[in-house]
Write a protein that holds these residues in place. Structure first.
Motif, mmCIF file in Angstrom:
data_model
loop_
_atom_site.group_PDB
_atom_site.id
_atom_site.type_symbol
_atom_site.label_atom_id
_atom_site.label_comp_id
_atom_site.label_asym_id
_atom_site.label_seq_id
_atom_site.Cartn_x
_atom_site.Cartn_y
_atom_site.Cartn_z
ATOM 1 N N SER A 9 0.858 -1.189 0.000
ATOM 2 C CA SER A 9 0.000 0.000 0.000
ATOM 3 C C SER A 9 0.891 1.235 0.000
ATOM 4 C CB SER A 9 -0.887 0.028 1.246
ATOM 5 O OG SER A 9 -1.466 1.313 1.380
ATOM 6 N N LYS A 11 0.105 3.813 1.289
ATOM 7 C CA LYS A 11 -0.137 4.453 2.591
ATOM 8 C C LYS A 11 0.606 3.721 3.709
ATOM 9 C CE LYS A 11 -4.690 4.926 2.953
ATOM 10 N NZ LYS A 11 -6.021 4.383 2.501
ATOM 11 N N GLY A 15 -2.512 1.929 5.827
ATOM 12 C CA GLY A 15 -3.368 1.346 4.785
ATOM 13 C C GLY A 15 -4.427 0.376 5.293
ATOM 14 N N ASN A 16 -5.511 0.279 4.542
ATOM 15 C CA ASN A 16 -6.553 -0.714 4.845
ATOM 16 C C ASN A 16 -6.013 -2.129 4.652
ATOM 17 O OD1 ASN A 16 -8.364 1.414 5.206
ATOM 18 N ND2 ASN A 16 -8.817 1.491 3.020
ATOM 19 N N THR A 17 -5.087 -2.266 3.691
ATOM 20 C CA THR A 17 -4.499 -3.578 3.409
ATOM 21 C C THR A 17 -3.872 -4.168 4.666
ATOM 22 O OG1 THR A 17 -3.965 -2.733 1.213
ATOM 23 C CG2 THR A 17 -2.905 -4.790 1.848
ATOM 24 N N PRO A 86 -3.500 -2.720 -2.260
ATOM 25 C CA PRO A 86 -4.812 -2.257 -2.727
ATOM 26 C C PRO A 86 -4.908 -2.365 -4.246
ATOM 27 C CG PRO A 86 -3.405 -0.372 -2.247
ATOM 28 C CD PRO A 86 -2.605 -1.589 -1.918
ATOM 29 N N VAL A 87 -6.106 -2.177 -4.760
ATOM 30 C CA VAL A 87 -6.308 -2.060 -6.215
ATOM 31 C C VAL A 87 -6.133 -0.587 -6.597
ATOM 32 C CG1 VAL A 87 -8.054 -2.147 -8.046
ATOM 33 C CG2 VAL A 87 -7.919 -3.999 -6.383
ATOM 34 N N TYR A 88 -5.292 -0.341 -7.578
ATOM 35 C CA TYR A 88 -5.159 1.008 -8.153
ATOM 36 C C TYR A 88 -5.540 0.894 -9.637
ATOM 37 C CZ TYR A 88 -2.683 3.535 -4.364
ATOM 38 O OH TYR A 88 -2.334 4.174 -3.204
ATOM 39 N N PHE A 89 -6.601 1.543 -10.020
ATOM 40 C CA PHE A 89 -7.102 1.478 -11.396
ATOM 41 C C PHE A 89 -7.069 0.053 -11.946
ATOM 42 C CE2 PHE A 89 -5.944 5.997 -10.952
ATOM 43 C CZ PHE A 89 -7.247 6.479 -11.024
ATOM 44 N N ASP A 90 -7.753 -0.806 -11.208
ATOM 45 C CA ASP A 90 -7.950 -2.205 -11.584
ATOM 46 C C ASP A 90 -6.705 -3.075 -11.536
ATOM 47 O OD1 ASP A 90 -10.780 -2.834 -12.204
ATOM 48 O OD2 ASP A 90 -10.558 -1.085 -13.509
ATOM 49 N N ALA A 137 -10.128 -3.244 -2.417
ATOM 50 C CA ALA A 137 -10.507 -2.195 -3.376
ATOM 51 C C ALA A 137 -11.541 -1.298 -2.716
ATOM 52 C CB ALA A 137 -11.097 -2.830 -4.629
ATOM 53 N N GLY A 138 -11.520 -0.024 -3.098
ATOM 54 C CA GLY A 138 -12.462 0.927 -2.514
ATOM 55 C C GLY A 138 -13.905 0.672 -2.932
ATOM 56 N N LEU A 139 -14.102 0.131 -4.139
ATOM 57 C CA LEU A 139 -15.458 -0.103 -4.646
ATOM 58 C C LEU A 139 -15.969 -1.467 -4.165
ATOM 59 C CD1 LEU A 139 -14.792 1.125 -8.292
ATOM 60 C CD2 LEU A 139 -16.098 2.328 -6.534
ATOM 61 N N ASN A 144 -13.726 -6.052 -9.249
ATOM 62 C CA ASN A 144 -12.588 -5.125 -9.140
ATOM 63 C C ASN A 144 -11.247 -5.841 -9.118
ATOM 64 O OD1 ASN A 144 -14.017 -2.526 -8.765
ATOM 65 N ND2 ASN A 144 -14.890 -3.647 -7.035
ATOM 66 N N GLY A 172 -13.305 -1.711 0.638
ATOM 67 C CA GLY A 172 -12.113 -1.609 1.500
ATOM 68 C C GLY A 172 -12.136 -0.433 2.462
ATOM 69 N N GLU A 173 -12.835 0.634 2.091
ATOM 70 C CA GLU A 173 -12.834 1.822 2.958
ATOM 71 C C GLU A 173 -13.661 1.606 4.217
ATOM 72 O OE1 GLU A 173 -10.831 4.140 2.662
ATOM 73 O OE2 GLU A 173 -10.212 4.132 0.561
HETATM 74 C C1 LIG Z 1 -4.747 6.077 -7.481
HETATM 75 C C2 LIG Z 1 -5.823 5.187 -6.929
HETATM 76 C C3 LIG Z 1 -6.515 4.348 -7.782
HETATM 77 C C4 LIG Z 1 -7.532 3.534 -7.280
HETATM 78 N N1 LIG Z 1 -8.211 2.707 -8.130
HETATM 79 C C5 LIG Z 1 -9.200 1.923 -7.659
HETATM 80 C C6 LIG Z 1 -9.927 1.058 -8.542
HETATM 81 O O1 LIG Z 1 -9.644 0.939 -9.726
HETATM 82 N N2 LIG Z 1 -10.936 0.319 -8.019
HETATM 83 C C7 LIG Z 1 -11.269 0.388 -6.698
HETATM 84 O O2 LIG Z 1 -12.205 -0.297 -6.283
HETATM 85 N N3 LIG Z 1 -10.587 1.185 -5.838
HETATM 86 C C8 LIG Z 1 -9.570 1.949 -6.278
HETATM 87 N N4 LIG Z 1 -8.869 2.762 -5.413
HETATM 88 C C9 LIG Z 1 -9.216 2.749 -3.974
HETATM 89 C C10 LIG Z 1 -8.313 1.859 -3.132
HETATM 90 O O3 LIG Z 1 -8.236 0.558 -3.655
HETATM 91 C C11 LIG Z 1 -8.895 1.807 -1.705
HETATM 92 O O4 LIG Z 1 -8.900 3.102 -1.166
HETATM 93 C C12 LIG Z 1 -8.124 0.869 -0.808
HETATM 94 O O5 LIG Z 1 -8.883 0.649 0.370
HETATM 95 C C13 LIG Z 1 -6.768 1.455 -0.410
HETATM 96 O O6 LIG Z 1 -6.057 0.503 0.321
HETATM 97 P P1 LIG Z 1 -4.849 0.977 1.275
HETATM 98 O O7 LIG Z 1 -5.483 1.827 2.358
HETATM 99 O O8 LIG Z 1 -4.247 -0.264 1.810
HETATM 100 O O9 LIG Z 1 -3.877 1.755 0.449
HETATM 101 C C14 LIG Z 1 -7.841 3.563 -5.890
HETATM 102 C C15 LIG Z 1 -7.111 4.409 -5.041
HETATM 103 C C16 LIG Z 1 -6.115 5.208 -5.553
HETATM 104 C C17 LIG Z 1 -5.335 6.107 -4.599
#
Ligand SMILES: Cc1cc2nc3c(=O)[nH]c(=O)nc-3n(C[C@H](O)[C@H](O)[C@H](O)COP(=O)(O)O)c2cc1C
Length: 243
Positions: A9, A11, A15-17, A86-90, A137-139, A144, A172-173
């Motif tokens: 992550s 973060k 991080g949530n991870t 985490p997932v970043y843009f899939d 993932a946030g969604l 995802n 994930g949030e």
């Molecule tokens: C640049 C960026 C891209 C992201 N893309 C996605 C995405 O494609 N799909 C999704 O569901 N969440 C997406 N997220 C949300 C993160 O996956 C989510 O906030 C996750 O809980 C973060 O985990 P962390 O706290 O361990 O970093 C994105 C976040 C960031 C900062």
């Protein structure tokens, strides 16, 4: 059994991870595993220079001197490695991809055909650690993780090993939201399943069908997560506004 987590992550410890990883590791430790969680953002890891120097000039070793000098032996000394991010843009975040690119010294340059008639690089070492992936993932929803799932399956093939478990958490949030009693109970139940997963991985090197099913269930209905999520985004936009 030695389990090393490579946590990707951006973060870091915020991080949530990390919440997922810590619960999983508790279960693994209770079952007798020796564990370590390596937070990649805290490490100095340069970009792969792409010149195959780890295959040509210094076989088996990168020509960049940084924290990978320490992390590669740790990776190879593990029975199981967990890629957690985490997932970043899939897809996987840049820090995780960068770490994975730097695993190239573990392979040989030569091409070979695998058991399915596909091609890959030959292995430098006889045995590679088995792989577990944990991502959030946030969604809401399992779709995802489609890209990550394919990516880690391919990665296990590339590194002549097995992907023994995939733990994917949408919504994930939810771990960061303000918690009421009901949510605390639901999160508690999910965390218990993560501990169970850690134990099963140590004991059986796989997850039971029951654990997989429980881990994949939404924690709250998607419509509720979206509603409260959007209210929280409104609140955060307001709170962070610069006049
Ligand atoms: C640049 C960026 C891209 C992201 N893309 C996605 C995405 O494609 N799909 C999704 O569901 N969440 C997406 N997220 C949300 C993160 O996956 C989510 O906030 C996750 O809980 C973060 O985990 P962390 O706290 O361990 O970093 C994105 C976040 C960031 C900062």
């Amino acid at each position: 059994m030695k389990i090393k987590v490579f946590s990707g992550s951006h973060k870091g410890r915020e991080g949530n991870t990390l919440i997922l990883v810590e619960e999983f590791l508790k279960g693994a430790e209770e079952a007798g595993a020796e564990t370590e969680n390596i937070i990649l953002i805290e490490k100095n890891i340069g970009y792969c220079r792409g010149k195959f120097e780890c295959w040509l000039k210094t076989p088996g070793m990168c020509t960049i001197r940084d924290d990978m000098d320490d992390l590669l032996p740790k990776f190879m000394a593990s029975d199981i490695v967990v890629f957690a991010c985490p997932v970043y843009f899939d897809n996987v975040p840049a820090i995780m991809k960068n770490f994975i690119d730097r695993l190239a010294p573990l392979l040989l340059p030569h091409f070979e055909e695998d058991e399915n008639g596909e091609y890959r690089h030959a292995k430098r070492y006889e045995k590679f650690p088995k792989i577990v992936v944990m991502s959030n993932a946030g969604l809401p929803g399992q779709t995802n993780f489609e890209v990550e799932s394919l990516f880690f399956r391919r990665l296990a093939r590339t590194f002549h090993t097995e992907l023994i478990a995939e733990i994917y958490r949408g919504e994930g949030e939810i771990f960061r939201g303000k918690s009421n009693l009901m949510l605390k109970l639901l999160l508690g139940k999910y965390k218990k399943m993560l501990r169970c997963a850690g134990k099963e991985i140590v004991e059986n090197q796989k997850l039971s069908e029951k654990t997989i099913t429980e881990l994949e269930k939404p924690i709250v209905p998607a419509s509720l997560y979206i509603k409260f999520g959007n209210e929280e985004w409104d609140r955060l936009c307001e709170e962070n506004k610069v006049d």
